[in-house]
Scaffold this motif. Structure first.
Motif, PDB file in Angstrom:
ATOM      1  N   MET A 183       0.871  -1.184   0.000  1.00 49.33           N
ATOM      2  CA  MET A 183       0.000   0.000   0.000  1.00 49.33           C
ATOM      3  C   MET A 183       0.902   1.227   0.000  1.00 49.33           C
ATOM      4  SD  MET A 183      -2.651  -1.195   2.989  1.00 49.33           S
ATOM      5  CE  MET A 183      -1.491  -1.155   4.338  1.00 49.33           C
ATOM      6  N   ASP A 184       1.182   1.763  -1.144  1.00 48.17           N
ATOM      7  CA  ASP A 184       2.155   2.855  -1.208  1.00 48.17           C
ATOM      8  C   ASP A 184       1.531   4.125  -1.794  1.00 48.17           C
ATOM      9  OD1 ASP A 184       4.613   4.022  -0.853  1.00 48.17           O
ATOM     10  OD2 ASP A 184       5.534   3.148  -2.637  1.00 48.17           O
ATOM     11  N   GLY A 185       2.056   5.260  -1.376  1.00 47.38           N
ATOM     12  CA  GLY A 185       1.661   6.537  -1.973  1.00 47.38           C
ATOM     13  C   GLY A 185       0.829   7.433  -1.058  1.00 47.38           C
ATOM     14  N   ASN A 186       0.708   7.066   0.216  1.00 48.80           N
ATOM     15  CA  ASN A 186      -0.087   7.902   1.130  1.00 48.80           C
ATOM     16  C   ASN A 186       0.494   9.316   1.260  1.00 48.80           C
ATOM     17  OD1 ASN A 186      -1.470   5.562   1.590  1.00 48.80           O
ATOM     18  ND2 ASN A 186      -0.755   5.267   3.694  1.00 48.80           N
ATOM     19  N   GLY A 187       1.821   9.379   1.364  1.00 51.33           N
ATOM     20  CA  GLY A 187       2.478  10.677   1.558  1.00 51.33           C
ATOM     21  C   GLY A 187       2.280  11.582   0.353  1.00 51.33           C
ATOM     22  N   ARG A 188       2.480  11.014  -0.846  1.00 50.66           N
ATOM     23  CA  ARG A 188       2.321  11.815  -2.072  1.00 50.66           C
ATOM     24  C   ARG A 188       0.870  12.246  -2.249  1.00 50.66           C
ATOM     25  NH1 ARG A 188       5.150   7.468  -5.619  1.00 50.66           N
ATOM     26  NH2 ARG A 188       5.066   6.404  -3.603  1.00 50.66           N
ATOM     27  N   TRP A 189      -0.054  11.376  -1.887  1.00 46.65           N
ATOM     28  CA  TRP A 189      -1.476  11.705  -2.000  1.00 46.65           C
ATOM     29  C   TRP A 189      -1.788  12.927  -1.114  1.00 46.65           C
ATOM     30  CZ3 TRP A 189      -5.751  12.191   1.126  1.00 46.65           C
ATOM     31  CH2 TRP A 189      -7.007  12.151   0.483  1.00 46.65           C
ATOM     32  N   ASN A 194      12.810   4.124  10.245  1.00 47.49           N
ATOM     33  CA  ASN A 194      13.749   5.232  10.000  1.00 47.49           C
ATOM     34  C   ASN A 194      13.059   6.536   9.581  1.00 47.49           C
ATOM     35  OD1 ASN A 194      15.992   3.589  10.512  1.00 47.49           O
ATOM     36  ND2 ASN A 194      15.856   2.721   8.452  1.00 47.49           N
ATOM     37  N   ARG A 195      11.758   6.542   9.521  1.00 44.82           N
ATOM     38  CA  ARG A 195      11.048   7.790   9.174  1.00 44.82           C
ATOM     39  C   ARG A 195      11.070   8.752  10.363  1.00 44.82           C
ATOM     40  NH1 ARG A 195       6.077   6.551   5.051  1.00 44.82           N
ATOM     41  NH2 ARG A 195       7.353   5.367   3.582  1.00 44.82           N
ATOM     42  N   PRO A 196      10.700  10.027  10.126  1.00 40.28           N
ATOM     43  CA  PRO A 196      10.676  10.976  11.258  1.00 40.28           C
ATOM     44  C   PRO A 196       9.798  10.445  12.400  1.00 40.28           C
ATOM     45  CG  PRO A 196      10.291  12.112   9.169  1.00 40.28           C
ATOM     46  CD  PRO A 196      10.296  10.651   8.865  1.00 40.28           C
TER      47      PRO A 196
END
Ligand code: IPE
Ligand code: IPE
Ligand code: MG
Length: 249
Positions: free
Chosen positions: A20-26, A71-73
């Protein structure tokens, strides 16, 4: 017309794995914070799980948080963990209503205690359900999983329970988190990225891959059906020739 009507219900993959990728860009597209994208992604999860159950998929594995995602903020990691707790607790009654059994794979002991507790409660409360099995991959990475399998096999060898010559694919499988789950026939990744990011390396050995440009918060059951239809139009040869397959038909 819905793609659902075109699906051959006899040939639905029994296990679908989704990155499930792309939440941040969305979220960025909406002028919102990344975390907003994760919140919206929950609606996609709900819809896709429902859609999978409707066409008779038996297992759906969702890559929700990878080992590398630690490793994300810190604010994002904390928000994701809180979202996990609140979503699991809010959705458990619906899972029961829809006969969905929850399971989880990954280094679960590395999750915050509150998160692990909520997860275990929901796994327990849904354990008797007989419909779709929803597997959440949490703090999961395939290299971690394979490394821990190798270590456990090494212990068996050291104890004299297993001889190195006798190690088979079955022994490796036995020590994977997915030991009770059949390998996925179909792997879907959203957001246009063409990589598997440390997800189910062993289990995806012969899976069909489906990539879509859609960002996860825009993905719905209709998109799942489109992916299943695409899968149904492929020829899975498993090393054989196309002619061999048609001869045995
Ligand atoms: C997927 O969306 C969700 C997780 C990895 C937890 P991303 O957060 O990776 O979104 P992008 O790839 O940055 O758009
Ligand atoms: C993969 O997405 C992990 C999950 C969807 C949970 P990422 O967004 O973390 O993957 P990379 O880092 O872009 O490969
Ligand atoms: Mg991403």
């Amino acid at each position: 017309m819905s793609h659902k009507n075109s699906i051959d219900l006899q040939k639905v993959p029994q296990h679908i794995a989704i990155i499930m990728d792309g939440n941040g860009r969305w979220a960025k597209q909406q002028g919102e914070s990344r975390i907003y994208g994760h919140y919206e992604g929950v609606n996609s999860v709900r819809d896709v799980v429902e859609g999978a159950g409707e066409v008779g998929v038996k297992y759906i594995t969702l890559y929700a948080f990878s080992t590398e995602n630690w490793n994300r903020p810190k604010e994002e990691v904390d928000a994701l963990m809180e979202l996990l707790v609140s979503t699991i607790s809010a959705e458990t009654p619906q899972l029961n209503k829809k006969n969905v059994r929850l399971q989880a794979i990954g280094n679960l002991d590395s999750l915050p205690p509150a998160c692990l507790q909520e997860l275990n409660e929901s796994i327990d409360l849904t354990s008797k359900n007989t419909g779709l099995t929803l597997v959440l991959a949490l703090s999961y990475s395939s290299k971690w999983e394979l490394l821990s399998a190798v270590k456990q096999i090494a212990v068996d060898v050291k104890k004299g329970i297993l001889s190195p010559d006798a190690i088979s694919e079955e022994h490796i499988k036995k020590y994977l988190c997915t030991k009770q789950i059949p390998d996925p026939e179909l792997m879907i990744r959203t957001s246009g990225e063409h990589r598997i990011s440390n997800f189910l390396l062993w289990q995806l050995a012969y899976a069909e891959f489906y990539f879509t440009e859609k960002l996860w918060p825009d993905f719905r059951k209709e998109d799942l059906y489109e992916a299943i239809l695409n899968y149904q139009n492929r020829e899975r040869r498993f090393g054989k020739t196309s002619e061999q397959l048609t001869q045995t038909k």
